[in-house]
Structures are given as structure tokens and as C-alpha cells.
Design a protein around this motif. Structure first.
Motif, mmCIF file in Angstrom:
data_model
loop_
_atom_site.group_PDB
_atom_site.id
_atom_site.type_symbol
_atom_site.label_atom_id
_atom_site.label_comp_id
_atom_site.label_asym_id
_atom_site.label_seq_id
_atom_site.Cartn_x
_atom_site.Cartn_y
_atom_site.Cartn_z
ATOM 1 N N SER A 27 0.831 -1.214 0.000
ATOM 2 C CA SER A 27 0.000 0.000 0.000
ATOM 3 C C SER A 27 0.859 1.254 0.000
ATOM 4 C CB SER A 27 -0.932 0.002 1.219
ATOM 5 O OG SER A 27 -1.812 -1.091 1.196
ATOM 6 N N LEU A 28 1.971 1.229 0.728
ATOM 7 C CA LEU A 28 2.868 2.387 0.742
ATOM 8 C C LEU A 28 3.478 2.630 -0.638
ATOM 9 C CD1 LEU A 28 4.815 2.217 4.118
ATOM 10 C CD2 LEU A 28 3.345 4.063 3.321
ATOM 11 N N VAL A 29 3.930 1.572 -1.286
ATOM 12 C CA VAL A 29 4.547 1.728 -2.609
ATOM 13 C C VAL A 29 3.522 2.251 -3.612
ATOM 14 C CG1 VAL A 29 5.639 0.515 -4.524
ATOM 15 C CG2 VAL A 29 6.309 -0.011 -2.174
ATOM 16 N N LEU A 30 2.349 1.625 -3.664
ATOM 17 C CA LEU A 30 1.315 2.088 -4.588
ATOM 18 C C LEU A 30 0.824 3.490 -4.229
ATOM 19 C CD1 LEU A 30 -0.816 -1.168 -5.000
ATOM 20 C CD2 LEU A 30 0.909 -0.241 -6.554
ATOM 21 N N GLY A 31 0.689 3.762 -2.930
ATOM 22 C CA GLY A 31 0.270 5.095 -2.506
ATOM 23 C C GLY A 31 1.273 6.160 -2.891
ATOM 24 N N LEU A 32 2.574 5.820 -2.816
ATOM 25 C CA LEU A 32 3.605 6.770 -3.223
ATOM 26 C C LEU A 32 3.534 7.050 -4.723
ATOM 27 C CD1 LEU A 32 6.113 8.469 -2.610
ATOM 28 C CD2 LEU A 32 7.490 6.380 -2.843
ATOM 29 N N LEU A 33 3.343 6.011 -5.526
ATOM 30 C CA LEU A 33 3.239 6.209 -6.967
ATOM 31 C C LEU A 33 2.026 7.079 -7.323
ATOM 32 C CD1 LEU A 33 4.113 2.614 -8.232
ATOM 33 C CD2 LEU A 33 5.603 4.628 -8.207
ATOM 34 N N LEU A 34 0.899 6.818 -6.684
ATOM 35 C CA LEU A 34 -0.299 7.613 -6.965
ATOM 36 C C LEU A 34 -0.140 9.046 -6.458
ATOM 37 C CD1 LEU A 34 -3.072 5.008 -6.097
ATOM 38 C CD2 LEU A 34 -2.347 5.765 -8.357
ATOM 39 N N ALA A 35 0.527 9.220 -5.318
ATOM 40 C CA ALA A 35 0.749 10.569 -4.796
ATOM 41 C C ALA A 35 1.648 11.371 -5.730
ATOM 42 C CB ALA A 35 1.360 10.491 -3.393
ATOM 43 N N LEU A 36 2.682 10.719 -6.280
ATOM 44 C CA LEU A 36 3.546 11.408 -7.242
ATOM 45 C C LEU A 36 2.760 11.796 -8.489
ATOM 46 C CD1 LEU A 36 6.753 9.187 -6.941
ATOM 47 C CD2 LEU A 36 6.506 11.565 -6.189
ATOM 48 N N LEU A 37 1.818 10.949 -8.893
ATOM 49 C CA LEU A 37 0.984 11.273 -10.056
ATOM 50 C C LEU A 37 0.086 12.472 -9.756
ATOM 51 C CD1 LEU A 37 -0.310 10.630 -12.844
ATOM 52 C CD2 LEU A 37 -1.838 9.064 -11.622
ATOM 53 N N LEU A 38 -0.572 12.466 -8.608
ATOM 54 C CA LEU A 38 -1.510 13.537 -8.270
ATOM 55 C C LEU A 38 -0.808 14.830 -7.880
ATOM 56 C CD1 LEU A 38 -4.227 11.589 -6.249
ATOM 57 C CD2 LEU A 38 -4.329 12.385 -8.608
ATOM 58 N N ASP A 39 0.498 14.765 -7.615
ATOM 59 C CA ASP A 39 1.229 15.984 -7.296
ATOM 60 C C ASP A 39 1.482 16.829 -8.541
ATOM 61 O OD1 ASP A 39 2.583 17.594 -5.298
ATOM 62 O OD2 ASP A 39 4.452 17.019 -6.302
ATOM 63 N N ARG A 40 1.311 16.223 -9.704
ATOM 64 C CA ARG A 40 1.461 16.964 -10.961
ATOM 65 C C ARG A 40 0.121 17.554 -11.382
ATOM 66 N NH1 ARG A 40 6.146 15.552 -13.767
ATOM 67 N NH2 ARG A 40 7.362 13.900 -12.754
ATOM 68 N N ARG A 41 0.173 18.652 -12.112
ATOM 69 C CA ARG A 41 -1.047 19.292 -12.589
ATOM 70 C C ARG A 41 -1.449 18.698 -13.928
ATOM 71 N NH1 ARG A 41 -2.530 23.739 -9.815
ATOM 72 N NH2 ARG A 41 -1.012 24.645 -8.358
ATOM 73 N N PHE A 42 -2.687 18.254 -14.023
ATOM 74 C CA PHE A 42 -3.215 17.765 -15.295
ATOM 75 C C PHE A 42 -4.727 17.935 -15.262
ATOM 76 C CE2 PHE A 42 -2.883 14.193 -12.398
ATOM 77 C CZ PHE A 42 -4.127 13.597 -12.480
ATOM 78 N N GLY A 98 -8.477 17.303 -15.077
ATOM 79 C CA GLY A 98 -9.275 16.277 -14.403
ATOM 80 C C GLY A 98 -8.624 15.716 -13.165
ATOM 81 N N ARG A 99 -7.632 16.407 -12.607
ATOM 82 C CA ARG A 99 -6.942 15.881 -11.426
ATOM 83 C C ARG A 99 -7.887 15.739 -10.241
ATOM 84 N NH1 ARG A 99 -1.904 18.880 -8.457
ATOM 85 N NH2 ARG A 99 -3.528 20.462 -8.227
ATOM 86 N N GLY A 100 -8.808 16.687 -10.066
ATOM 87 C CA GLY A 100 -9.741 16.611 -8.952
ATOM 88 C C GLY A 100 -10.639 15.387 -9.033
ATOM 89 N N LEU A 101 -11.115 15.063 -10.245
ATOM 90 C CA LEU A 101 -11.956 13.892 -10.425
ATOM 91 C C LEU A 101 -11.168 12.611 -10.162
ATOM 92 C CD1 LEU A 101 -14.608 12.582 -11.312
ATOM 93 C CD2 LEU A 101 -13.795 12.742 -13.691
ATOM 94 N N VAL A 102 -9.943 12.555 -10.680
ATOM 95 C CA VAL A 102 -9.105 11.373 -10.465
ATOM 96 C C VAL A 102 -8.826 11.183 -8.978
ATOM 97 C CG1 VAL A 102 -6.838 10.360 -10.909
ATOM 98 C CG2 VAL A 102 -8.079 11.496 -12.751
ATOM 99 N N ARG A 103 -8.546 12.276 -8.274
ATOM 100 C CA ARG A 103 -8.277 12.185 -6.838
ATOM 101 C C ARG A 103 -9.492 11.654 -6.088
ATOM 102 N NH1 ARG A 103 -6.728 17.722 -4.310
ATOM 103 N NH2 ARG A 103 -5.011 17.455 -5.788
ATOM 104 N N THR A 104 -10.671 12.131 -6.454
ATOM 105 C CA THR A 104 -11.897 11.657 -5.796
ATOM 106 C C THR A 104 -12.121 10.174 -6.038
ATOM 107 O OG1 THR A 104 -12.888 13.852 -6.063
ATOM 108 C CG2 THR A 104 -14.380 12.021 -5.598
ATOM 109 N N LEU A 105 -11.898 9.720 -7.273
ATOM 110 C CA LEU A 105 -12.088 8.308 -7.597
ATOM 111 C C LEU A 105 -11.078 7.425 -6.868
ATOM 112 C CD1 LEU A 105 -12.789 8.546 -11.441
ATOM 113 C CD2 LEU A 105 -14.445 8.135 -9.601
#
Length: 312
Positions: A102-117, A119-126
Motif C-alpha cells: 500500500s505504501l509503494v502504490l500510494g507513493l506512486l499515486l501521490a507522485l501522479l496527483l502531485d502533478r497538474r493535469f 481532471g486531477r480533482g476527479l481522479v483524486r476523488t475516484l
């Protein structure tokens, strides 16, 4: 003409810490918290004291008149019984696997959401949604919607490519439990690590890039050291909850096929074998282990607060 000087007015003496007025104000400040404190003691501490007392007795609910004081025999049995030791090992393996993945996957997703793109808000909610699902409902979702060998989505996808149709829970029971817990706890780790990423000093990162540092160098030498406290916090908080997890094991496998962890063993001893003393001893050990982990978690949280205050 003589100038007249007036003596400065003496400041009123500050009330001593032990003065009646100070004590009264202190009690008036704490009074609104007293109902919550009383409720917490009644709901949590008194049952724990009762459980601690029962753990020193040989007490079978089917034979209440035969109960007797046995001291630490129940704890000795918990630590020496083969089935109970196996459940302790399963608890450690389950918790370690779920927390690390969970930590490894959470880190990868956090690095993804730290970038601006877009629909980021929708992706974060999902991505946060799995953590908001009730644990029993999440386990039922995995058991019937994904793992079912007849109409589950996993076997449905395999059927399109001509793959096998395994019974996931029967063939890989522990992995099935771990996968459902990883799906549910990865968003929690992601939120903690995303908060850590967004608390980085942007000037420090910009200076490193000006000096020629690439993305990997920034991640290894700046981001990971900054996230160390957040990684520790996520691991400790996740361990506290997963060590006590009962829902996934009960719903997916009913503790069979080598998936019985310590909370499920407590349930078996209490509700099926009616061994109140033995179940209470195992429950006390679970609570003590959780307290040890929680102590480290509180230290990490306090160090994070101190760092934020010093940075401000």
C-alpha cells in the motif's frame, strides 16, 4: 517652578498558578470535555479492565460454575499453542504485506496527483473512494464481484483470452485477503504521502534543478528524505488498523485455508469455543501490540508538528 513627578502605577499582581481564581478558570475550560472523557472511560477503559480480569481465569461460558483463577496460564497457552502461534504469524505477514504494498502504490499515486493535469480533482476523488467503502462491503465486493469463479470479473476477463478459470479464494486465500485490503488502504497511504509532497519547499527543488539535478536525483536526494516521516506515519497507522482487521478475513475465507489472524482467533475462541479467558488473553495481547505501534505513531506525529512549527 518645580516639576512634579508621579510614581508609576504598580501593575496588579498576577494570580499565582495555584490561586483559586486560576484553578476555577482551568476547570471552567476543561468542563465541556468532561462528558466526552467520562463516555470514553465507560465505553473503552472499563471493558478493557473487565477483559484483563477475565484473562486470568479459566472460564468457559458453557460451564460458568467451573471457572477458576489460573494466573498467566491463558497467556502461556496463547504464546505456545500451535494454532494461536500460526495466527500470530499470519497477522504479522498480512500486516507487513498490506502495509508495504500500500505504501509503494500510494507513493506512486501521490507522485501522479502531485502533478497538474486536466481532471486531477476527479481522479483524486475516484482514487480516494475505496477507502470510504465500509470494510465488510468492500470484502463482499471482492468476494462476489471479482473473485467468484462463475460470474466474477477476474474470470470473465480471463475467459476472453482463453485463460484458466481458477477459484481465487480457494487457490490463493491469503493473497485474496491481502489484495482486498491493499485496494482499500492504498488511498489512505496516498493521502498522507500527497500531503507530504505538497509540503516540500519549492525553492529548494528549483535550486536543485538549476544546479542540473534530474527528476530521479530530486526524488532520491530531496523527496524521499522529506517523505521519511510521512512514510513512517502511514506505516504505523496502517499497521494499527490492519493488525486488528477482522472484516476481510471473516467475509472472504471465514478464517479457513490458513488465513486466520489473531482477531479472528479471538472471535473463534470466544463465540465458537466459548473460552472467555483464552479469548480475553488473546485480545489483551492484540491491544498491547496496538498500543506499542500507536506510541511510535504518536511520536512521529509530534515530530511532524515540531518540524512544521519550526519551518513556519
Amino acid at each position: 517652578m518645580t516639576a512634579t513627578t508621579t510614581a508609576p502605577t504598580a501593575a496588579p499582581p498576577a494570580s499565582a498558578p495555584g490561586a483559586p481564581g486560576t484553578r476555577l478558570r482551568a476547570w471552567a475550560t476543561r468542563a465541556p470535555l468532561l462528558p466526552a472523557l467520562v463516555f470514553m472511560v465507560v465505553v473503552t477503559q472499563l471493558p478493557f479492565v473487565a477483559t484483563l480480569v477475565i484473562s486470568f481465569f479459566d472460564w468457559n461460558a458453557l460451564y460458568p460454575d467451573a471457572r477458576r483463577f489460573t494466573g498467566l496460564d491463558n497467556y502461556r497457552q496463547v504464546l505456545t499453542d500451535a494454532d494461536l502461534r500460526r495466527s500470530v504469524g499470519t497477522t504479522i505477514l498480512l500486516s507487513a504485506t498490506v502495509v508495504l504494498v500500500s505504501l509503494v502504490l500510494g507513493l506512486l499515486l501521490a507522485l501522479l496527483l502531485d502533478r497538474r493535469f486536466k481532471g486531477r480533482g476527479l481522479v483524486r476523488t475516484l482514487l480516494i473512494a475505496p477507502f470510504l467503502v465500509v470494510p465488510v462491503a468492500a470484502a463482499l465486493l471482492w468476494k462476489h464481484v471479482l473473485y467468484n469463479p462463475e460470474y466474477g470479473l477476474l474470470n470473465g476477463l480471463l475467459s476472453y483470452v482463453g485463460g484458466p478459470q481458477p477459484d481465487w479464494i480457494s487457490t490463493t486465500p491469503l493473497l485474496a485477503v491481502e489484495a482486498s485490503l491493499i485496494w482499500q488502504w492504498t488511498p489512505f497511504m496516498m493521502l498522507i504521502l500527497l500531503a507530504g509532497l505538497q509540503s516540500r519547499d519549492p525553492q529548494q527543488i528549483e535550486a536543485a534543478r538549476v544546479d542540473g539535478a534530474g527528476d530521479w536525483q530530486v526524488f532520491v536526494h530531496l523527496t524521499l528524505p522529506h517523505l521519511r516521516r510521512y512514510l513512517e506515519l502511514g506505516a504505523l497507522l496502517g499497521s494499527i488498523h490492519i493488525v486488528q482487521n477482522f472484516d476481510a478475513v471473516f467475509t472472504l475465507t471465514s478464517g479457513g485455508l490458513g488465513t486466520a489472524n489473531l482477531p479472528y482467533t479471538v472471535y473463534q475462541s470466544f463465540y465458537q469455543a466459548h473460552e472467555n479467558g483464552l479469548a480475553s488473553a488473546a485480545g489483551v495481547l492484540v491491544v498491547l501490540g496496538s498500543i506499542v505501534i500507536a506510541t511510535f505513531a504518536l511520536r512521529v506525529v509530534s515530530s511532524l508538528f515540531r518540524e512544521e512549527v519550526s519551518r513556519a
